[in-house]
Design a protein around this motif. Structure first.
Motif, PDB file in Angstrom:
ATOM      1  N   UNK A 117       0.839  -1.202   0.000  1.00 48.07           N
ATOM      2  CA  UNK A 117       0.000   0.000   0.000  1.00 48.07           C
ATOM      3  C   UNK A 117       0.874   1.252   0.000  1.00 48.07           C
ATOM      4  N   UNK A 118       1.925   1.239   0.794  1.00 50.08           N
ATOM      5  CA  UNK A 118       2.856   2.371   0.806  1.00 50.08           C
ATOM      6  C   UNK A 118       3.511   2.594  -0.540  1.00 50.08           C
ATOM      7  N   UNK A 119       3.892   1.521  -1.203  1.00 47.97           N
ATOM      8  CA  UNK A 119       4.518   1.624  -2.534  1.00 47.97           C
ATOM      9  C   UNK A 119       3.521   2.208  -3.535  1.00 47.97           C
ATOM     10  N   UNK A 120       2.271   1.781  -3.450  1.00 49.98           N
ATOM     11  CA  UNK A 120       1.257   2.306  -4.373  1.00 49.98           C
ATOM     12  C   UNK A 120       0.985   3.793  -4.133  1.00 49.98           C
ATOM     13  N   UNK A 121       0.959   4.206  -2.864  1.00 49.12           N
ATOM     14  CA  UNK A 121       0.795   5.638  -2.573  1.00 49.12           C
ATOM     15  C   UNK A 121       1.986   6.440  -3.084  1.00 49.12           C
ATOM     16  N   UNK A 122       3.178   5.907  -2.916  1.00 48.85           N
ATOM     17  CA  UNK A 122       4.366   6.593  -3.411  1.00 48.85           C
ATOM     18  C   UNK A 122       4.342   6.699  -4.936  1.00 48.85           C
ATOM     19  N   UNK A 123       3.913   5.641  -5.606  1.00 52.05           N
ATOM     20  CA  UNK A 123       3.823   5.668  -7.067  1.00 52.05           C
ATOM     21  C   UNK A 123       2.807   6.707  -7.534  1.00 52.05           C
ATOM     22  N   UNK A 124       1.677   6.773  -6.848  1.00 52.19           N
ATOM     23  CA  UNK A 124       0.662   7.772  -7.210  1.00 52.19           C
ATOM     24  C   UNK A 124       1.195   9.184  -6.998  1.00 52.19           C
ATOM     25  N   UNK A 125       1.933   9.389  -5.913  1.00 55.17           N
ATOM     26  CA  UNK A 125       2.491  10.713  -5.646  1.00 55.17           C
ATOM     27  C   UNK A 125       3.539  11.089  -6.689  1.00 55.17           C
ATOM     28  N   UNK A 126       4.388  10.150  -7.074  1.00 53.22           N
ATOM     29  CA  UNK A 126       5.404  10.433  -8.087  1.00 53.22           C
ATOM     30  C   UNK A 126       4.777  10.719  -9.444  1.00 53.22           C
TER      31      UNK A 126
END
Length: 68
Positions: free
Chosen positions: A16-25
């Motif tokens: 979930x953290x990786x997906x949030x980071x990807x969305x932010x990037x």
């Protein structure tokens, strides 16, 4: 801590953290043009998420037939 690994919750939280980071990037690149385009890092991210899913399956004891 071992309970978090045994039931796969820790891996779920990391994904979930990786997906949030990807969305932010992706949003940062879209709005300001900063960083690499998502097309350059998305395949690597997808491969990493697949490895995390395999790790989660191994930790939770899922049979190999259900992973295929």
């Amino acid at each position: 801590m071992s309970d978090l690994l045994a039931n796969g919750l820790l891996i779920d939280l990391i994904m979930i953290g990786v997906l949030f980071e990807a969305a932010a990037l992706a949003l940062l690149h879209r709005r300001r043009g900063l960083g690499f385009a998502p097309g350059r890092w998305l395949p690597t991210l997808a491969a990493g998420l697949c490895l995390m899913l395999a790790l989660r399956a191994a930790l939770t004891g899922v049979s190999s037939f259900s992973v295929q």
